[in-house]
Structure formats: C-alpha cells, structure tokens
Design an enzyme around this catalytic site. Structure first.
Site, PDB file in Angstrom:
ATOM      1  N   GLU A 103       0.844  -1.199   0.000  1.00 46.92           N
ATOM      2  CA  GLU A 103       0.000   0.000   0.000  1.00 46.92           C
ATOM      3  C   GLU A 103       0.882   1.253   0.000  1.00 46.92           C
ATOM      4  O   GLU A 103       1.827   1.338   0.755  1.00 46.92           O
ATOM      5  CB  GLU A 103      -0.905  -0.024   1.248  1.00 46.92           C
ATOM      6  CG  GLU A 103      -1.890   1.112   1.296  1.00 46.92           C
ATOM      7  CD  GLU A 103      -2.615   1.288  -0.036  1.00 46.92           C
ATOM      8  OE1 GLU A 103      -3.315   0.365  -0.467  1.00 46.92           O
ATOM      9  OE2 GLU A 103      -2.445   2.359  -0.674  1.00 46.92           O
TER      10      GLU A 103
ATOM     11  N   LYS B   9       8.221  -1.648  -2.298  1.00 49.79           N
ATOM     12  CA  LYS B   9       7.553  -0.879  -1.241  1.00 49.79           C
ATOM     13  C   LYS B   9       8.593  -0.229  -0.320  1.00 49.79           C
ATOM     14  O   LYS B   9       8.521   0.959  -0.002  1.00 49.79           O
ATOM     15  CB  LYS B   9       6.605  -1.797  -0.453  1.00 49.79           C
ATOM     16  CG  LYS B   9       6.014  -1.185   0.785  1.00 49.79           C
ATOM     17  CD  LYS B   9       5.148   0.037   0.498  1.00 49.79           C
ATOM     18  CE  LYS B   9       4.974   0.886   1.726  1.00 49.79           C
ATOM     19  NZ  LYS B   9       4.187   2.079   1.508  1.00 49.79           N
TER      20      LYS B   9
ATOM     21  N   CYS C 155       6.219   4.692   9.422  1.00 52.71           N
ATOM     22  CA  CYS C 155       6.847   3.837   8.411  1.00 52.71           C
ATOM     23  C   CYS C 155       8.234   4.225   7.916  1.00 52.71           C
ATOM     24  O   CYS C 155       9.070   3.343   7.733  1.00 52.71           O
ATOM     25  CB  CYS C 155       5.904   3.683   7.226  1.00 52.71           C
ATOM     26  SG  CYS C 155       4.442   2.755   7.719  1.00 52.71           S
TER      27      CYS C 155
HETATM   28  P1  NAD Z   1      -1.955  -0.239  12.721  1.00 54.62           P
HETATM   29  O1  NAD Z   1      -1.136  -0.538  13.912  1.00 54.62           O
HETATM   30  O2  NAD Z   1      -2.742   1.028  12.658  1.00 54.62           O
HETATM   31  O3  NAD Z   1      -3.012  -1.440  12.482  1.00 54.62           O
HETATM   32  C1  NAD Z   1      -2.676  -2.778  12.550  1.00 54.62           C
HETATM   33  C2  NAD Z   1      -3.828  -3.524  13.253  1.00 54.62           C
HETATM   34  O4  NAD Z   1      -3.597  -4.935  13.140  1.00 54.62           O
HETATM   35  C3  NAD Z   1      -3.945  -3.230  14.744  1.00 54.62           C
HETATM   36  O5  NAD Z   1      -5.233  -2.700  15.020  1.00 54.62           O
HETATM   37  C4  NAD Z   1      -3.747  -4.608  15.420  1.00 54.62           C
HETATM   38  O6  NAD Z   1      -4.544  -4.793  16.568  1.00 54.62           O
HETATM   39  C5  NAD Z   1      -4.143  -5.556  14.305  1.00 54.62           C
HETATM   40  N1  NAD Z   1      -3.604  -6.916  14.455  1.00 54.62           N
HETATM   41  C6  NAD Z   1      -2.331  -7.297  14.691  1.00 54.62           C
HETATM   42  N2  NAD Z   1      -2.228  -8.637  14.703  1.00 54.62           N
HETATM   43  C7  NAD Z   1      -3.469  -9.135  14.471  1.00 54.62           C
HETATM   44  C8  NAD Z   1      -4.012 -10.456  14.360  1.00 54.62           C
HETATM   45  N3  NAD Z   1      -3.244 -11.536  14.461  1.00 54.62           N
HETATM   46  N4  NAD Z   1      -5.330 -10.575  14.135  1.00 54.62           N
HETATM   47  C9  NAD Z   1      -6.130  -9.490  14.012  1.00 54.62           C
HETATM   48  N5  NAD Z   1      -5.666  -8.215  14.098  1.00 54.62           N
HETATM   49  C10 NAD Z   1      -4.357  -8.039  14.329  1.00 54.62           C
HETATM   50  O7  NAD Z   1      -0.977  -0.329  11.466  1.00 54.62           O
HETATM   51  P2  NAD Z   1      -1.125   0.409  10.048  1.00 54.62           P
HETATM   52  O8  NAD Z   1      -0.619   1.803  10.133  1.00 54.62           O
HETATM   53  O9  NAD Z   1      -2.480   0.150   9.512  1.00 54.62           O
HETATM   54  O10 NAD Z   1      -0.043  -0.403   9.201  1.00 54.62           O
HETATM   55  C11 NAD Z   1      -0.257  -1.747   8.838  1.00 54.62           C
HETATM   56  C12 NAD Z   1       0.808  -2.153   7.835  1.00 54.62           C
HETATM   57  O11 NAD Z   1       0.700  -1.345   6.663  1.00 54.62           O
HETATM   58  C13 NAD Z   1       2.255  -1.969   8.329  1.00 54.62           C
HETATM   59  O12 NAD Z   1       3.036  -3.007   7.798  1.00 54.62           O
HETATM   60  C14 NAD Z   1       2.676  -0.651   7.700  1.00 54.62           C
HETATM   61  O13 NAD Z   1       4.062  -0.602   7.479  1.00 54.62           O
HETATM   62  C15 NAD Z   1       1.938  -0.680   6.384  1.00 54.62           C
HETATM   63  N6  NAD Z   1       1.615   0.645   5.816  1.00 54.62           N
HETATM   64  C16 NAD Z   1       1.157   1.632   6.623  1.00 54.62           C
HETATM   65  C17 NAD Z   1       0.801   2.857   6.059  1.00 54.62           C
HETATM   66  C18 NAD Z   1       0.284   3.993   6.907  1.00 54.62           C
HETATM   67  O14 NAD Z   1       0.104   5.083   6.374  1.00 54.62           O
HETATM   68  N7  NAD Z   1       0.011   3.809   8.180  1.00 54.62           N
HETATM   69  C19 NAD Z   1       0.880   3.045   4.677  1.00 54.62           C
HETATM   70  C20 NAD Z   1       1.337   1.993   3.887  1.00 54.62           C
HETATM   71  C21 NAD Z   1       1.693   0.789   4.468  1.00 54.62           C
HETATM   72  C1  UGA Z   2       4.500   7.696   3.673  1.00 54.51           C
HETATM   73  C2  UGA Z   2       4.525   7.612   2.144  1.00 54.51           C
HETATM   74  O1  UGA Z   2       4.345   8.927   1.607  1.00 54.51           O
HETATM   75  C3  UGA Z   2       3.444   6.684   1.626  1.00 54.51           C
HETATM   76  O2  UGA Z   2       3.564   6.548   0.209  1.00 54.51           O
HETATM   77  C4  UGA Z   2       3.599   5.308   2.286  1.00 54.51           C
HETATM   78  O3  UGA Z   2       2.566   4.446   1.869  1.00 54.51           O
HETATM   79  C5  UGA Z   2       3.551   5.472   3.794  1.00 54.51           C
HETATM   80  O4  UGA Z   2       4.601   6.385   4.205  1.00 54.51           O
HETATM   81  C6  UGA Z   2       3.790   4.190   4.531  1.00 54.51           C
HETATM   82  O5  UGA Z   2       4.340   3.259   4.010  1.00 54.51           O
HETATM   83  O6  UGA Z   2       3.411   4.221   5.705  1.00 54.51           O
HETATM   84  P1  UGA Z   2       3.055   8.998   5.470  1.00 54.51           P
HETATM   85  O7  UGA Z   2       4.166   8.644   6.378  1.00 54.51           O
HETATM   86  O8  UGA Z   2       1.674   8.708   5.887  1.00 54.51           O
HETATM   87  O9  UGA Z   2       3.259   8.286   4.046  1.00 54.51           O
HETATM   88  O10 UGA Z   2       3.089  10.569   5.142  1.00 54.51           O
HETATM   89  P2  UGA Z   2       4.071  11.474   4.257  1.00 54.51           P
HETATM   90  O11 UGA Z   2       3.260  12.489   3.572  1.00 54.51           O
HETATM   91  O12 UGA Z   2       4.971  10.672   3.418  1.00 54.51           O
HETATM   92  O13 UGA Z   2       4.926  12.215   5.370  1.00 54.51           O
HETATM   93  C7  UGA Z   2       5.889  11.539   6.147  1.00 54.51           C
HETATM   94  C8  UGA Z   2       6.664  12.553   6.974  1.00 54.51           C
HETATM   95  O14 UGA Z   2       7.491  13.339   6.135  1.00 54.51           O
HETATM   96  C9  UGA Z   2       5.784  13.546   7.726  1.00 54.51           C
HETATM   97  O15 UGA Z   2       6.321  13.778   9.004  1.00 54.51           O
HETATM   98  C10 UGA Z   2       5.835  14.788   6.877  1.00 54.51           C
HETATM   99  O16 UGA Z   2       5.608  15.980   7.585  1.00 54.51           O
HETATM  100  C11 UGA Z   2       7.262  14.717   6.357  1.00 54.51           C
HETATM  101  N1  UGA Z   2       7.459  15.450   5.089  1.00 54.51           N
HETATM  102  C12 UGA Z   2       6.811  15.070   3.967  1.00 54.51           C
HETATM  103  C13 UGA Z   2       8.347  16.524   5.068  1.00 54.51           C
HETATM  104  O17 UGA Z   2       8.968  16.889   6.095  1.00 54.51           O
HETATM  105  N2  UGA Z   2       8.539  17.179   3.873  1.00 54.51           N
HETATM  106  C14 UGA Z   2       7.911  16.814   2.728  1.00 54.51           C
HETATM  107  O18 UGA Z   2       8.150  17.466   1.672  1.00 54.51           O
HETATM  108  C15 UGA Z   2       7.016  15.727   2.779  1.00 54.51           C
END
Ligand code: NAD
Ligand code: UGA
Length: 467
Positions: free
Chosen positions: A170, A225, A281
């Site tokens: 994602e 990713k 992340c």
């Molecule tokens: P999060 O902590 O918000 O959510 C994860 C959820 O999974 C939690 O609510 C937890 O209770 C649940 N969970 C864990 N083990 C479980 C199980 N065995 N059964 C059922 N539920 C379970 O995490 P997130 O931010 O949604 O991130 C999830 C993944 O996606 C991570 O690998 C992260 O790196 C990736 N990711 C996050 C973002 C982002 O913007 N947050 C963007 C892209 C990818």
């Molecule tokens: C980032 C990536 O942008 C997503 O593509 C990815 O899916 C995600 O991580 C993930 O894997 O979790 P996110 O962390 O939600 O998304 O937000 P961003 O907009 O990337 O910002 C990350 C951090 O960088 C923030 O603290 C933001 O303020 C900072 N940032 C961003 C800067 O300081 N300068 C910039 O120009 C952009």
C-alpha cells in the site's frame, strides 16, 4: 488457480491501512462483502460507533465513505475465524514494527503479527484462498507465509484448502489516504499465479485504469515498497540537510527548492523542509532496509541508507537546540506553546512524530509546555511522552483550544502544518506574549513579511539570517 470471482474479502487488521483501504474497495465494489477483523476489541467498537466522529482513524473523507458502506457490504468484527472461513481473499494488514528484542533488535521488522495471522488463516480457511500481503514486510516474507500455509493445507474433502500468496503493498499517505486510494499513481501486484493476480487486478479495475496496475514477481513487489519509502525519506533528509546550510549562508530553502524543483528530472514534490520526517513507516522501513542489506552482505549499501535516518535525528535535535540558543541558553520555567503534535497535518497519528523528541528535550530543560493539536487526544500525548521517559504531567498541559494559550508565552513553536495555524492573527498574539519572545516556524507556514511588521523575533527553518 483458475479464474476466480471474488465475492467475499476478509482483511486482518483494522488500522490506518486496513480501515481506509477496505472502505474504498467496498465503495467501489458493492457486490463484494468485506469484513475487517481485529484482535483489538476497543478499535472494532469504535469502527462500529454510531457517532462517526469516534471512528479510530481520522482521515478527510473517510467518515463519509464509512457512513455509505458500513453494514451494507463493509463489516467490522472481532470474529477472526469466521471471517477467514468465509473469505475467498484475505488481506494481511497488520502492524510490522521494528523488533525490540533478539536478533536484529532495533532494526529488523518484527513479523510476528504477520506470522500469527498467517497461522490463523492456515487453521480456518476453507477451499481456494488468496492471501494478499498488504502490510509492509521484509523482502522474502511471502516465502515464509507460503511455507506456513502449505504445511497446514488440509486434504480431506470437507475442508480441502489451497492457497496462493500475492504481494500488494500500500502506498497511501496519511492525511490524503482517501484520495490516494481513489486515485493511486499505481497499483502494484507481485505474484506467480496468474489466476490469483487477475482476481486481485479485477477488483482494482473497478476504479483504477488498467495501465496503472502493474505486476511483478513477488520479491520485486515486496522490495519496491521499501525502496519507495526509502527514496521519499531520502528526499526529506536531503532538503533538511540543505535547510541547515541555507540558515548559515543567507540562502532561503524556499527559493532553492523552487530552483531545483523546476528541473523535471528532480521534480517539485516532497521537498518541504521541516522538523524531520515522522510517521510509523519511514524510519521503520529504512531500518529494515539497512538490516536487510547487511544480512545480504552489503554493508556499504546499508551505511548509505543509514545516513538518511541520522540526518533526520539531527534535524530534530538541531531544532530543539535552536530554541534553547535563541532563548539565551535557558528555558527553565519558560512558557513555550507547541502548535501541533501529530506527525503531519490532517491525521490524528502521532507515531514517530518529531514533536515527541522535541517536547521531551524541552521538558528536560525545565520548560513549561502548552501543547495544542486539533485532532490528537490528550491521552495520546501522555502515552507518547511516557514512552520517552516523561512520566508526569507537571510541566506540560494539553489543550484543544487556542484561546488564551499564548498569554505570557516566551516562545511559540509550530511543529505541524495544520490549516488553523495558518489563520492565526499574529498581530494580536504578539500583544499578549512576554518580551522578548520568539516565534519558531519549523513548517514554513507563516509569511515572514507579516510577522516582521509586528516585530516578532522570528525563526523559520531554512531561512538565512540576512533575510
Ligand atoms: P496499525 O497498527 O494502525 O493497524 C494494525 C492492526 O492490526 C492493529 O489494530 C492490530 O490490533 C491488528 N492486528 C495485529 N495482529 C493481528 C491479528 N493476528 N489478528 C487481528 N488483528 C491483528 O498499522 P497500520 O498503520 O495500519 O499499518 C499496517 C501495515 O501497513 C504496516 O506493515 C505498515 O508498514 C503498512 N503501511 C502503513 C501505512 C500507513 O500510512 N500507516 C501506509 C502503507 C503501508
Ligand atoms: C508515507 C509515504 O508517503 C506513503 O507513500 C507510504 O505508503 C507510507 O509512508 C507508509 O508506508 O506508511 P506517510 O508517512 O503517511 O506516508 O506521510 P508522508 O506524507 O509521506 O509524510 C511523512 C513525513 O514526512 C511527515 O512527518 C511529513 O511531515 C514529512 N514530510 C513530507 C516533510 O517533512 N517534507 C515533505 O516534503 C514531505
């Protein structure tokens, strides 16, 4: 697997990815029934709350979609076995934080949650099931998932199972998640079973143009990713390192950013200097990348990416040091207003927010902090500060209102670029501050010409002294 028509999806993990991603799929595919499950009962109760302001993830546009699809074709539940048994396709969207113990502690990703839910899938799945990695995981994790699933495959006629594993990372960013999901730059699917790839692709084709869905082998998808996040984080550390050079030379990072960004090979996006990147992340994925490089015998590559994290830590440190220096080397008992605690605007997420370490350091110097954020809850600020060793709230208070917050303050520190901070009337704020007072803008949201008229002592990241 042959051609597969997906009627029922289970998503394990109702977090920042699982919730918004499945909401958008449900909205675009009304004929598919989607159940999001989580072990965290409280989270599921909040997702099911009648008051849509209580859903656990704040994202612009999310509650409107939830209102439309919840209990129609999108369901939230804690009944993991049942949702798995009924699904043709299962998304693993659980957390993959940095390991805190054992081999690779502090760097490698902890995939124990991925493994735990894979074992549940192995136990409860029925028939042909496609397992999709949505979580960000170390390259080659699909191999481990596949081994667990295969070793648990059942053969008797009643419960016969077969599995295929896809990687579908994602790329959404928090704060813009709904738009990112509805209009993605690309959808990446890694796998080796064409029937399963087509089944997943067909879901996205309901709203994503075909030329934006790309397919690769599993390992390229998993690795892409991590690399996408590493490149994005690298841009921020690059611009932040240059912001420091601007400050000492009289250059202005905004002008440098414009001049370099107009080169189409560099591009203008993601070049905002600030207090350093936060979020759950970037740091975790960079640490994981450096660990993987070392594991595969590439220490030079590992060191190269490590530097991106070092500059990020340094940026947070030098902002705190700047505040101390400008306030005559002493902030003891001084009132400092912190504007913003989330790691970026338009999200209530505080994970790895630069505000955490900056506040911790200022509190350790004896400052009295008045912390404001429009979406973060006080309990969350408490949680984050406790985690870094600030175990009482003697020296900080949290407030959801801006009224009165600036009275007699010695300094104001903007840490998150929330829209409401752009509307502050600095002329009236200046009248209630203690003299001399400072305004520190780490997000460059304030027009220097405006505050100069009000005779503020003003510091902005990346802005040289002679401006
Ligand atoms: P999060 O902590 O918000 O959510 C994860 C959820 O999974 C939690 O609510 C937890 O209770 C649940 N969970 C864990 N083990 C479980 C199980 N065995 N059964 C059922 N539920 C379970 O995490 P997130 O931010 O949604 O991130 C999830 C993944 O996606 C991570 O690998 C992260 O790196 C990736 N990711 C996050 C973002 C982002 O913007 N947050 C963007 C892209 C990818
Ligand atoms: C980032 C990536 O942008 C997503 O593509 C990815 O899916 C995600 O991580 C993930 O894997 O979790 P996110 O962390 O939600 O998304 O937000 P961003 O907009 O990337 O910002 C990350 C951090 O960088 C923030 O603290 C933001 O303020 C900072 N940032 C961003 C800067 O300081 N300068 C910039 O120009 C952009």
């Amino acid at each position: 697997m042959g051609s597969i028509n997906i009627k029922s999806i289970c998503c394990i993990g109702a977090g920042y990815v699982g919730g918004p991603t499945m909401a958008v799929i449900a909205d675009n595919c009304p004929e598919i029934k989607i159940t999001i499950v989580d072990l965290n009962k409280e989270r599921i109760v909040l997702w099911n709350s009648n008051d849509l302001n209580k859903i656990p993830v704040f994202e612009p546009g999310l509650k409107e979609i939830i209102k439309k699809v919840r209990n129609k074709n999108l369901f939230f539940s804690t009944d993991v076995p049942n949702a798995i048994s009924n699904a043709d396709m299962i998304f693993i969207s659980v957390n993959t934080p940095t390991k805190t113990k054992g081999i690779g502690a502090g760097r490698a990703s902890d995939i124990s949650w991925v493994e735990a839910c894979t074992r549940q899938v192995a136990e409860y799945a029925i028939g042909e099931t496609i397992v999709v990695e949505k979580s960000t995981i170390p390259v080659k994790t699909a191999e481990a998932i596949r081994s667990i699933l295969m070793s648990c495959s059942k053969e008797d006629d009643q419960t016969k199972t077969s599995f295929s594993v896809l990687s579908n990372p994602e790329f959404l960013a928090e704060g813009t998640a709904i738009n990112d999901l509805q209009n993605p730059d690309r959808i990446l699917i890694g796998g080796d079973d064409q029937g399963s790839i087509d089944a997943l692709k067909n879901i996205y084709l309901n709203w994503v143009p075909e030329n934006q869905v790309i397919t690769t082998n599993l390992w390229s998808s998993e690795l892409s990713k991590l690399i996408a996040n590493a490149f994005l984080a690298q841009r921020i550390s690059s611009i932040n390192s240059i912001s420091a050079l601007c400050e000492v030379t009289g250059a202005n990072i905004e002008e440098v950013k414009k001049a370099i960004g107009l080169d189409s090979r560099i591009g203008s996006k993601f070049l905002n200097a600030g207090p350093g990147f936060g979020g759950s992340c970037f740091k975790k994925d960079l640490l994981n990348l450096t660990y993987l490089c070392e594991h595969f015998g590439l220490p030079e590559v590992s060191k190269y990416w490590e530097q991106v994290i070092s500059i990020n830590n340094w940026q947070q440190y030098r902002i705190y040091k700047t505040v101390i220096n400008k306030l005559f080397g002493n902030v003891n008992k001084k009132k400092i207003v912190i504007l913003g605690f989330s790691f970026k605007s338009d999200t209530n997420d505080t994970r790895e927010s630069p505000a955490i370490l900056i506040c911790k350091n200022l509190l350790n110097e004896g400052a009295n902090l008045f912390i404001h954020d429009p979406k973060v809850k006080k309990s969350q600020v408490e949680f984050e500060l406790r985690n870094v060793g600030i175990d009482n709230n003697l020296n900080w208070i949290f407030t959801e209102k801006l009224e009165g917050i600036f009275d007699n303050a010695d300094a104001i520190l903007v840490l998150t670029e929330w829209g409401i901070y752009k509307e502050i009337n600095w002329k009236s704020v200046n009248k209630v501050l203690r003299n001399p007072s400072w305004l520190f803008d780490t997000r460059r949201i304030i027009d220097p010409d405006i505050v100069n008229d009000y005779e503020f002592n003003f510091w902005q990241v990346g802005r040289g002294n002679d401006l």
